[in-house]
Design a protein around this motif. Sequence first.
Motif, mmCIF file in Angstrom:
data_model
loop_
_atom_site.group_PDB
_atom_site.id
_atom_site.type_symbol
_atom_site.label_atom_id
_atom_site.label_comp_id
_atom_site.label_asym_id
_atom_site.label_seq_id
_atom_site.Cartn_x
_atom_site.Cartn_y
_atom_site.Cartn_z
ATOM 1 N N VAL A 92 -119.307 -11.208 13.263
ATOM 2 C CA VAL A 92 -120.486 -11.987 12.880
ATOM 3 C C VAL A 92 -120.095 -13.023 11.832
ATOM 4 O O VAL A 92 -120.475 -14.195 11.904
ATOM 5 C CB VAL A 92 -121.613 -11.080 12.341
ATOM 6 C CG1 VAL A 92 -122.762 -11.921 11.786
ATOM 7 C CG2 VAL A 92 -122.140 -10.162 13.444
ATOM 8 N N ARG A 93 -119.282 -12.598 10.872
ATOM 9 C CA ARG A 93 -118.857 -13.510 9.806
ATOM 10 C C ARG A 93 -117.968 -14.630 10.340
ATOM 11 O O ARG A 93 -118.206 -15.813 10.067
ATOM 12 C CB ARG A 93 -118.107 -12.728 8.724
ATOM 13 C CG ARG A 93 -117.582 -13.604 7.583
ATOM 14 C CD ARG A 93 -116.659 -12.803 6.673
ATOM 15 N NE ARG A 93 -116.231 -13.595 5.519
ATOM 16 C CZ ARG A 93 -115.181 -14.409 5.513
ATOM 17 N NH1 ARG A 93 -114.459 -14.572 6.610
ATOM 18 N NH2 ARG A 93 -114.864 -15.060 4.406
ATOM 19 N N ASN A 94 -116.928 -14.244 11.080
ATOM 20 C CA ASN A 94 -115.901 -15.221 11.461
ATOM 21 C C ASN A 94 -116.170 -15.987 12.746
ATOM 22 O O ASN A 94 -115.712 -17.130 12.886
ATOM 23 C CB ASN A 94 -114.546 -14.511 11.570
ATOM 24 C CG ASN A 94 -114.026 -14.053 10.224
ATOM 25 O OD1 ASN A 94 -114.442 -14.565 9.188
ATOM 26 N ND2 ASN A 94 -113.132 -13.084 10.221
ATOM 27 N N SER A 95 -116.901 -15.376 13.692
ATOM 28 C CA SER A 95 -117.137 -16.046 14.968
ATOM 29 C C SER A 95 -118.517 -16.695 15.059
ATOM 30 O O SER A 95 -118.749 -17.545 15.908
ATOM 31 C CB SER A 95 -116.977 -15.052 16.122
ATOM 32 O OG SER A 95 -115.653 -14.570 16.174
ATOM 33 N N VAL A 96 -119.434 -16.246 14.186
ATOM 34 C CA VAL A 96 -120.796 -16.810 14.194
ATOM 35 C C VAL A 96 -121.080 -17.599 12.927
ATOM 36 O O VAL A 96 -121.423 -18.778 12.966
ATOM 37 C CB VAL A 96 -121.861 -15.700 14.377
ATOM 38 C CG1 VAL A 96 -123.270 -16.285 14.284
ATOM 39 C CG2 VAL A 96 -121.682 -15.000 15.720
ATOM 40 N N GLY A 97 -120.902 -16.956 11.766
ATOM 41 C CA GLY A 97 -121.222 -17.601 10.500
ATOM 42 C C GLY A 97 -120.309 -18.754 10.133
ATOM 43 O O GLY A 97 -120.769 -19.863 9.847
ATOM 44 N N TYR A 98 -119.008 -18.518 10.170
ATOM 45 C CA TYR A 98 -118.030 -19.532 9.747
ATOM 46 C C TYR A 98 -118.119 -20.820 10.578
ATOM 47 O O TYR A 98 -118.213 -21.921 10.028
ATOM 48 C CB TYR A 98 -116.630 -18.918 9.792
ATOM 49 C CG TYR A 98 -115.516 -19.848 9.378
ATOM 50 C CD1 TYR A 98 -115.650 -20.693 8.275
ATOM 51 C CD2 TYR A 98 -114.304 -19.856 10.066
ATOM 52 C CE1 TYR A 98 -114.617 -21.545 7.896
ATOM 53 C CE2 TYR A 98 -113.268 -20.694 9.694
ATOM 54 C CZ TYR A 98 -113.432 -21.545 8.601
ATOM 55 O OH TYR A 98 -112.402 -22.374 8.236
ATOM 56 N N PRO A 99 -118.155 -20.741 11.917
ATOM 57 C CA PRO A 99 -118.278 -21.972 12.716
ATOM 58 C C PRO A 99 -119.724 -22.429 12.913
ATOM 59 O O PRO A 99 -119.969 -23.403 13.631
ATOM 60 C CB PRO A 99 -117.644 -21.580 14.057
ATOM 61 C CG PRO A 99 -117.806 -20.115 14.154
ATOM 62 C CD PRO A 99 -117.838 -19.581 12.762
ATOM 63 N N LYS A 100 -120.672 -21.710 12.271
ATOM 64 C CA LYS A 100 -122.104 -22.046 12.370
ATOM 65 C C LYS A 100 -122.593 -22.049 13.821
ATOM 66 O O LYS A 100 -123.380 -22.904 14.236
ATOM 67 C CB LYS A 100 -122.398 -23.412 11.724
ATOM 68 C CG LYS A 100 -122.032 -23.493 10.247
ATOM 69 C CD LYS A 100 -122.368 -24.862 9.672
ATOM 70 C CE LYS A 100 -122.073 -24.937 8.185
ATOM 71 N NZ LYS A 100 -120.641 -24.779 7.862
ATOM 72 N N ASN A 101 -122.136 -21.096 14.600
ATOM 73 C CA ASN A 101 -122.550 -21.008 15.990
ATOM 74 C C ASN A 101 -124.011 -20.582 16.116
ATOM 75 O O ASN A 101 -124.511 -19.780 15.322
ATOM 76 C CB ASN A 101 -121.653 -20.032 16.757
ATOM 77 C CG ASN A 101 -120.397 -20.707 17.266
ATOM 78 O OD1 ASN A 101 -120.434 -21.836 17.739
ATOM 79 N ND2 ASN A 101 -119.262 -20.020 17.160
ATOM 80 N N ASN A 102 -124.665 -21.130 17.115
ATOM 81 C CA ASN A 102 -126.108 -20.936 17.294
ATOM 82 C C ASN A 102 -126.415 -19.602 17.981
ATOM 83 O O ASN A 102 -126.993 -19.550 19.071
ATOM 84 C CB ASN A 102 -126.672 -22.105 18.109
ATOM 85 C CG ASN A 102 -128.191 -22.162 18.061
ATOM 86 O OD1 ASN A 102 -128.815 -21.784 17.072
ATOM 87 N ND2 ASN A 102 -128.796 -22.625 19.148
ATOM 88 N N GLY A 159 -128.725 -22.687 14.337
ATOM 89 C CA GLY A 159 -127.790 -21.963 13.490
ATOM 90 C C GLY A 159 -127.976 -20.461 13.607
ATOM 91 O O GLY A 159 -128.865 -19.979 14.307
ATOM 92 N N PRO A 160 -127.125 -19.680 12.935
ATOM 93 C CA PRO A 160 -127.157 -18.219 13.039
ATOM 94 C C PRO A 160 -128.428 -17.610 12.440
ATOM 95 O O PRO A 160 -128.886 -18.024 11.368
ATOM 96 C CB PRO A 160 -125.939 -17.772 12.228
ATOM 97 C CG PRO A 160 -125.104 -18.988 12.025
ATOM 98 C CD PRO A 160 -126.040 -20.143 12.053
ATOM 99 N N VAL A 161 -128.988 -16.622 13.139
ATOM 100 C CA VAL A 161 -130.172 -15.902 12.656
ATOM 101 C C VAL A 161 -129.987 -14.405 12.890
ATOM 102 O O VAL A 161 -129.569 -13.994 13.972
ATOM 103 C CB VAL A 161 -131.464 -16.364 13.379
ATOM 104 C CG1 VAL A 161 -132.676 -15.568 12.858
ATOM 105 C CG2 VAL A 161 -131.700 -17.854 13.201
ATOM 106 N N TYR A 162 -130.289 -13.610 11.862
ATOM 107 C CA TYR A 162 -130.271 -12.149 11.977
ATOM 108 C C TYR A 162 -131.708 -11.656 11.877
ATOM 109 O O TYR A 162 -132.393 -11.928 10.884
ATOM 110 C CB TYR A 162 -129.434 -11.533 10.848
ATOM 111 C CG TYR A 162 -129.388 -10.016 10.866
ATOM 112 C CD1 TYR A 162 -128.450 -9.338 11.641
ATOM 113 C CD2 TYR A 162 -130.283 -9.262 10.108
ATOM 114 C CE1 TYR A 162 -128.400 -7.949 11.661
ATOM 115 C CE2 TYR A 162 -130.244 -7.871 10.122
ATOM 116 C CZ TYR A 162 -129.304 -7.215 10.905
ATOM 117 O OH TYR A 162 -129.255 -5.846 10.935
ATOM 118 N N MET A 163 -132.171 -10.946 12.913
ATOM 119 C CA MET A 163 -133.530 -10.406 12.925
ATOM 120 C C MET A 163 -133.483 -8.885 12.913
ATOM 121 O O MET A 163 -132.741 -8.277 13.693
ATOM 122 C CB MET A 163 -134.285 -10.893 14.168
ATOM 123 C CG MET A 163 -134.549 -12.378 14.188
ATOM 124 S SD MET A 163 -135.174 -12.929 15.804
ATOM 125 C CE MET A 163 -133.671 -12.816 16.796
#
Length: 313
Positions: A92-102, A159-163
Amino acid sequence: MSEVKKIATRESYGNALVELGKLHDDVVVLDADLAGATKTGMFKKAFPERFIDCGIAEGNMIGVAAGIATTGKVPFASTFAMFAAGRAFEQVRNSVGYPKNNVKIGATHAGISVGEDGATHQCNEDIALMRTIPGMVVISPADDVEARAAVFAAYEHQGPVYMRFGRLAVPVINDNPDYKFEIGKGIVLREGKDVTIVATGLEVSESLAAAEKLAADGIDAKVINIHTIKPIDEELIVAAAKETGKVVTVEEHSVIGGLGSAVCDVLSEKLPTPVLKIGVMDTFGESGPAVELIKKYGLDADSICEKVKAFVK
């Protein structure tokens, strides 16, 4: 008096995904062998060609979701909070958060109310973990109405969202025509002058019930629903603290790093105010019926009422 309607927010998540899928053909849903529990099975039935079961490989699922996001589609990756925030944290940190993947993460079965599944599955740390990831939006809806609205808002957000969703059926409190969900904006549910109760998730309805009990004891409590813990509504929190002079935070999450910590971060910088944090203390949960666990860990309306009374007086 009619019985209050109750529904688990994980059910709301499943229903909302189907509604979203009907409107947008770029929505793709992923699950990690838990479609029956997370309720993504509803989407699978409606749109089998847009559903991917990644098996019991949560880290891989997040990586797949990140890859899908780079194609312009909007993936919703779903599993238990313990696995989404815990097991797959690095991805989640490196593949979603860092590159700001949607990528949108639907984390179900959060908190102590997972019940009989016990401490290994009762994730009381996920809000703290997800808050630390730069750019991650963190949402913890209070009921069915809010959970559905959160899913649609997450889709619209770039951008990334955690629900965070729950297993336990909770009262529907936002079924009114004036309700409006906006990422980063809290909602005042009850006005009061003696103390402000800031709550999130299933603790919003418990806090409202506690406020009614406090009123009977002559304590006028303002109740605020903070559905978005990051970005948090700093303006509303500061204004409420200025108005009442004391703040209580209530969450079905550890008192370390969650809503209480987020509120304290705001107030310590902008308006130093006495704060009482109500939540799971520095402890693990245990196996047992959800409602009994909520009471045992001091998160029910009666317990909240007694703690607020002691804090105010």
